[in-house]
Design a protein around this motif. Structure first.
Motif, PDB file in Angstrom:
ATOM      1  N   TYR A  41      -5.796  -2.520   5.233  1.00 63.71           N
ATOM      2  CA  TYR A  41      -6.687  -1.336   5.537  1.00 63.71           C
ATOM      3  C   TYR A  41      -8.127  -2.161   5.534  1.00 63.71           C
ATOM      4  O   TYR A  41      -9.075  -1.599   5.034  1.00 63.71           O
ATOM      5  CB  TYR A  41      -6.528  -0.535   4.394  1.00 63.71           C
ATOM      6  CG  TYR A  41      -5.585   0.686   4.594  1.00 63.71           C
ATOM      7  CD1 TYR A  41      -5.952   1.972   4.555  1.00 63.71           C
ATOM      8  CD2 TYR A  41      -4.291  -0.028   5.038  1.00 63.71           C
ATOM      9  CE1 TYR A  41      -4.743   2.834   4.751  1.00 63.71           C
ATOM     10  CE2 TYR A  41      -3.380   0.882   4.990  1.00 63.71           C
ATOM     11  CZ  TYR A  41      -3.437   2.426   5.069  1.00 63.71           C
ATOM     12  OH  TYR A  41      -2.335   3.347   5.004  1.00 63.71           O
ATOM     13  N   ILE A 224      -3.673   3.990   1.757  1.00 60.29           N
ATOM     14  CA  ILE A 224      -4.806   4.221   1.105  1.00 60.29           C
ATOM     15  C   ILE A 224      -5.189   4.344  -0.371  1.00 60.29           C
ATOM     16  O   ILE A 224      -6.165   3.789  -0.801  1.00 60.29           O
ATOM     17  CB  ILE A 224      -5.625   5.699   1.771  1.00 60.29           C
ATOM     18  CG1 ILE A 224      -6.776   5.632   1.875  1.00 60.29           C
ATOM     19  CG2 ILE A 224      -4.906   6.806   1.057  1.00 60.29           C
ATOM     20  CD1 ILE A 224      -7.897   4.836   2.549  1.00 60.29           C
ATOM     21  N   TYR A 351     -10.721   5.913   5.848  1.00 55.64           N
ATOM     22  CA  TYR A 351      -9.832   5.147   6.804  1.00 55.64           C
ATOM     23  C   TYR A 351     -10.580   4.472   7.892  1.00 55.64           C
ATOM     24  O   TYR A 351     -10.566   3.143   8.096  1.00 55.64           O
ATOM     25  CB  TYR A 351      -8.554   5.951   7.217  1.00 55.64           C
ATOM     26  CG  TYR A 351      -7.695   6.570   6.225  1.00 55.64           C
ATOM     27  CD1 TYR A 351      -6.444   6.040   6.035  1.00 55.64           C
ATOM     28  CD2 TYR A 351      -8.014   7.540   5.717  1.00 55.64           C
ATOM     29  CE1 TYR A 351      -5.526   6.584   5.253  1.00 55.64           C
ATOM     30  CE2 TYR A 351      -7.054   8.441   4.936  1.00 55.64           C
ATOM     31  CZ  TYR A 351      -5.736   8.021   4.734  1.00 55.64           C
ATOM     32  OH  TYR A 351      -5.009   8.464   3.914  1.00 55.64           O
TER      33      TYR A 351
END
Length: 370
Positions: A41, A224, A351
């Motif tokens: 991420y 996440i 995100y």
């Protein structure tokens, strides 16, 4: 080395904190899959995975095979699941002991052919069922044919059964989510009955872990949440954002009333003002949506609003009322002013912001108490 320019500071202690918090929400028997796709991420694939392997995660998930190969090349021995394997790199799965998700009859046929050619026996794969996300996955009416194919050979063995929740963060969609859970339960039961053995069942993402403990099954997956965001304000205090994006003031300039700033004269000064130039732009992941006053950054603890269009390599902020000089630190987002809040201000999600920070922004890894 002291880094004073633009950099993403990644706190691995915060990563461990988030993992432990999420782990506390599951039973001791439930396996934990850490999702590290898209360069963890945006935080750096290898250092993040190495830290999580030290923490004891049971599985890693990546989107594509090349990400899994990079992990194997850097000492990751934990099982790795490839969520969206592609036909052209399926041979790499076998060579590097990587487990692909089978999401269609065609994918099953392709991987079976590779496994047979490599003389594999019971090579582990995971079947993905489409239970309502309608992205990829095996539909219920296809399952009989897939199971029949699997039972006629011994080159592949189903290790896992999975699906993906579409709206687990939205408590107004509880009925839909529960329908997904029920559908998955039914399909998994049928698959295990036909195959004749139990598989690792997994459906929950971060929000599923928090909101649907009845659906933890044998393993949960988190992306996440590991990086400090829980998709729900009531949980946010339990998470610690892992990344802090910082830069510096490269120049302080003045402008007269009526003059303009940036491309297309996108900001006109309504008064005499002072502005600072920050060496970070949309080429680094500072999206153009943050221009025209769409975001604040923090200089010497004070908020400075963007001015005009974000350029490829730099942007400008109003510092008329902020004493600052060349070299002063600029915080784009951190724990206090986090990426989720910054993203929501312009109608995107965390995100998009954190995964968009480009490779030319150096990653600096620290382990500081949280």
């Amino acid at each position: 080395m002291i880094h004073r320019g633009t950099r993403l500071v990644v706190n691995l202690a915060a990563l461990e904190h988030n993992y432990k918090f999420l782990r506390s929400k599951t039973s001791d028997s439930t396996l934990f899959m850490a999702v590290v796709k898209a360069q963890a991420y945006g935080h750096g694939l290898v250092p993040v995975a190495q830290k999580l392997q030290e923490c004891g995660v049971d599985y890693f998930a990546v989107a594509y095979v090349d990400e899994a190969v990079e992990l194997r090349n850097n000492g990751i021995t934990t099982p790795i699941l490839v969520l969206h394997a592609q036909q052209h790199n399926l041979p790499d799965c076998i060579e590097r002991c990587i487990e692909p998700v089978i999401y269609s009859k065609e994918m099953l046929e392709d991987f079976y052919a590779f496994a047979k050619a490599k003389h594999q026996t019971n090579y582990p794969v995971h079947l993905e069922f489409n239970t309502g996300l309608n992205r990829i996955g095996i539909d219920g009416e296809e399952l009989d044919a897939i199971l029949e194919m699997l039972n006629k050979q011994d080159h592949l063995k189903v290790k896992g059964l999975m699906s993906h929740l579409a709206a687990s963060e939205d408590l107004e969609e509880i009925t839909f989510t529960q329908k997904q859970i029920d559908t998955f339960t039914e399909l998994a039961k049928k698959a295990e009955s036909v195959l004749g053995y139990d598989c690792i069942k997994h459906q929950c993402n971060t929000s599923g872990i928090l909101n649907f403990p009845n659906a933890h099954f044998d393993m949960v997956r988190s992306g996440i949440g590991l990086y400090g965001y829980g998709n729900d304000k009531k949980y946010q205090d339990n998470f610690k954002p892992v990344g802090t994006l910082k830069s510096v003031v490269s120049q302080v300039r003045s402008i007269k009333k009526g003059e303009s700033i940036s491309y297309n004269r996108s900001h006109h000064a309504s008064k005499d003002m002072t502005y600072a130039v920050i060496p970070l732009g949309h080429g680094d992941g500072m999206k153009r949506v943050y221009g025209y006053g769409g975001a604040f950054v923090y200089i010497n603890g004070k908020p400075a609003r963007t001015l005009g269009i974000i350029c490829m390599d730099m942007f400008m902020v109003d510092v008329t009322d902020i004493p600052c000089k060349r070299g002063d630190e600029v915080v784009i987002y951190d724990n206090e002013h986090n990426a989720q809040e910054m993203a929501e201000e312009v109608g995107i999600i965390s995100y998009e912001l954190i995964t968009g920070i480009q490779a030319r922004v150096p990653r600096v890894y620290i382990e500081e108490g949280v």
